[in-house]
Write an enzyme that holds these catalytic residues in place. Structure first.
Site, PDB file in Angstrom:
ATOM      1  N   TRP A   1       0.815  -1.230   0.000  1.00  0.00           N
ATOM      2  CA  TRP A   1       0.000   0.000   0.000  1.00  0.00           C
ATOM      3  C   TRP A   1       0.836   1.262   0.000  1.00  0.00           C
ATOM      4  O   TRP A   1       0.520   2.228  -0.700  1.00  0.00           O
ATOM      5  CB  TRP A   1      -1.016  -0.016   1.152  1.00  0.00           C
ATOM      6  CG  TRP A   1      -1.988  -1.132   0.940  1.00  0.00           C
ATOM      7  CD1 TRP A   1      -2.105  -2.269   1.677  1.00  0.00           C
ATOM      8  CD2 TRP A   1      -2.921  -1.267  -0.145  1.00  0.00           C
ATOM      9  NE1 TRP A   1      -3.061  -3.094   1.135  1.00  0.00           N
ATOM     10  CE2 TRP A   1      -3.578  -2.504   0.020  1.00  0.00           C
ATOM     11  CE3 TRP A   1      -3.274  -0.471  -1.229  1.00  0.00           C
ATOM     12  CZ2 TRP A   1      -4.558  -2.964  -0.859  1.00  0.00           C
ATOM     13  CZ3 TRP A   1      -4.253  -0.917  -2.116  1.00  0.00           C
ATOM     14  CH2 TRP A   1      -4.881  -2.149  -1.925  1.00  0.00           C
TER      15      TRP A   1
ATOM     16  N   ASP B   1      -1.277   6.661   6.288  1.00  0.00           N
ATOM     17  CA  ASP B   1      -2.397   5.810   5.866  1.00  0.00           C
ATOM     18  C   ASP B   1      -2.676   4.856   7.023  1.00  0.00           C
ATOM     19  O   ASP B   1      -1.916   3.936   7.278  1.00  0.00           O
ATOM     20  CB  ASP B   1      -1.995   5.042   4.603  1.00  0.00           C
ATOM     21  CG  ASP B   1      -3.041   4.005   4.189  1.00  0.00           C
ATOM     22  OD1 ASP B   1      -4.068   3.871   4.872  1.00  0.00           O
ATOM     23  OD2 ASP B   1      -2.803   3.327   3.167  1.00  0.00           O
TER      24      ASP B   1
ATOM     25  N   LYS C   1     -12.444  -1.391   7.364  1.00  0.00           N
ATOM     26  CA  LYS C   1     -11.776  -2.400   8.193  1.00  0.00           C
ATOM     27  C   LYS C   1     -12.157  -2.214   9.668  1.00  0.00           C
ATOM     28  O   LYS C   1     -12.821  -3.049  10.245  1.00  0.00           O
ATOM     29  CB  LYS C   1     -10.268  -2.327   8.002  1.00  0.00           C
ATOM     30  CG  LYS C   1      -9.882  -2.671   6.561  1.00  0.00           C
ATOM     31  CD  LYS C   1      -8.564  -2.094   6.193  1.00  0.00           C
ATOM     32  CE  LYS C   1      -8.368  -1.999   4.699  1.00  0.00           C
ATOM     33  NZ  LYS C   1      -8.601  -3.212   3.934  1.00  0.00           N
TER      34      LYS C   1
HETATM   35  N1  PMP Z   1      -4.325   1.406   2.357  1.00  0.00           N
HETATM   36  C1  PMP Z   1      -4.410   0.256   3.039  1.00  0.00           C
HETATM   37  C2  PMP Z   1      -3.556   0.069   4.257  1.00  0.00           C
HETATM   38  C3  PMP Z   1      -5.297  -0.735   2.611  1.00  0.00           C
HETATM   39  O1  PMP Z   1      -5.379  -1.887   3.291  1.00  0.00           O
HETATM   40  C4  PMP Z   1      -6.096  -0.513   1.468  1.00  0.00           C
HETATM   41  C5  PMP Z   1      -7.117  -1.511   0.954  1.00  0.00           C
HETATM   42  N2  PMP Z   1      -7.213  -2.678   1.516  1.00  0.00           N
HETATM   43  C6  PMP Z   1      -5.940   0.690   0.779  1.00  0.00           C
HETATM   44  C7  PMP Z   1      -5.070   1.639   1.269  1.00  0.00           C
HETATM   45  C8  PMP Z   1      -6.735   0.986  -0.443  1.00  0.00           C
HETATM   46  O2  PMP Z   1      -8.002   1.333  -0.067  1.00  0.00           O
HETATM   47  P1  PMP Z   1      -9.239   1.386  -1.073  1.00  0.00           P
HETATM   48  O3  PMP Z   1      -9.441   0.004  -1.591  1.00  0.00           O
HETATM   49  O4  PMP Z   1     -10.344   1.869  -0.178  1.00  0.00           O
HETATM   50  O5  PMP Z   1      -8.895   2.351  -2.141  1.00  0.00           O
END
Ligand code: PMP
Length: 364
Positions: free
Chosen positions: A105, A171, A195
């Protein structure tokens, strides 16, 4: 109705049963209005109450200082991968940012940011997590970016990185509200709700005031923090139902001891699973240094370090027979991943631990 199973999904993830029951009760007739929240104008007094209560509950739960603004937006975590550089890259002349890359991520966020400025990727070795002084951070950077919990790899920072005054962006999508932390150490914090704080479709963003108003001219209006803050998240149609669910989860968190209690419970839950792994003579194998193991997403292989795929498949199917679902690791790394977010109770986690023990005894 089939009885509910125990959901270890990494996200969208388990929601507290009380939240789902309340939403069910209010589905057809919210607050005596004779309509559902989904049918309510985002500018109505009733929705305004929902969003302002969610904000004040969040402020209370995280002890957010007054010089921070809160917005609730669409676009997910991925939307913020773009919004962050669009709003912050030009905070200082030079247009550069440091990205700590510890997993999928943060890597994706860095790739997106490269469209908007000069990115210095810092890759802390997992085993060196406890030694941030070895990181080569740029004191002139507009911001330092990191992901506090890498959901796919199961890597979590157990401390807040020191950036010596450079704004810190985080994030927190997969460990938001799982422990108390000092908001004032941050420039911007964002988290997709799906989450730990709600359902997919809304992302919460907490922004320090002085970082608002530096967006690039080309920033899409939907991502411009100044416009979104100035319009209390309703510049356009807000994701109303998602904000309502998020509000119910925040209420549930308040009723259940807040971030302090979540930290205590997540320590109990994750310790129980890691203990089984560590005491299995290598039958269950975690490649991660103990200092950076995630309390939220426990990742491991079965049978050997590379993972015996047939045994892992058997583990997943036997787990499912016991009502333990969504334990498959992310396709990028394989293996098993047990996500132990706030809504998962200690008892539910112990059902996994018991199963892991039984599986170990049978197949070791
Ligand atoms: N950051 C993290 C730590 C994630 O776990 C995720 C998705 N699982 C994202 C960003 C991306 O998020 P989204 O699918 O809502 O765009």
């Amino acid at each position: 109705m089939a009885s509910r199973v125990i959901n270890f999904s990494a996200g969208p993830a388990k929601l507290p049963t009380e939240v789902l029951e309340r939403a069910q009760k209010e589905m057809l007739n919210y607050n005596g209005l004779g309509i559902s929240v989904m049918e309510l104008s985002h500018r109505s007094a009733d929705f305004t109450k929902i969003i302002t209560t969610a904000e004040s509950d969040l402020r209370q739960l995280l002890n957010i200082p007054d010089n921070y603004k809160v917005i609730f937006k669409q676009g997910g975590g991925t939307g913020q991968f773009s919004a962050i550089p669009l709003n912050l890259m030009n905070f200082k002349p030079g247009g550069t940012a440091d990205y700590l890359v510890t997993g999928t991520w943060s890597a994706k966020a860095a790739i997106e940011a490269e469209k908007y400025g000069k990115i210095n990727k810092v890759v802390p070795k997992v085993s060196k997590y406890t030694n941030p002084s070895t990181w080569n951070l740029n004191p002139e950077a507009s911001y330092v970016y990191y992901c506090s919990n890498e959901t796919i790899h199961g890597i979590e920072y157990q401390y807040i990185p020191e950036t010596n005054g450079v704004p810190l962006v985080c994030d927190m999508s997969s460990n938001m509200l799982s422990r108390p932390f000092d908001v004032s150490k941050y420039g911007v914090i964002f988290a997709g709700a799906q989450k730990n704080v709600g359902c997919a479709g809304v992302t919460l963003v907490i922004i320090r005031e002085d970082l608002i108003g530096h967006a690039m001219d080309t920033t899409p209006v939907i991502f411009d923090y100044k416009i979104q803050v100035g319009n209390n998240s309703v510049y356009n149609t807000a994701p109303t139902y998602n904000i309502y669910i998020l509000g119910l989860v925040l209420q549930w968190l308040k009723d259940n001891g807040g971030a302090e209690k979540m930290e205590e419970l997540s320590a109990v839950k994750s310790k129980a699973v890691y203990d089984i792994i560590d005491n299995s003579n290598g039958f269950y194998y975690s490649p991660l240094d103990k200092s950076c193991r995630s309390r939220m997403n426990v990742t491991f292989r079965i049978g050997c370090q590379e993972g015996d795929e047939a045994l892992e498949k058997l583990f997943l199917s036997e787990a499912e027979k016991r009502g333990l679902i969504s334990l498959k690791g992310h396709r990028a790394i394989g293996g098993i991943r047990a996500s132990l977010y706030n809504a998962l109770s200690v008892e539910e986690c112990m059902a996994l631990v018991t199963f892991m023990q039984d599986f170990l005894e049978k197949h070791q």
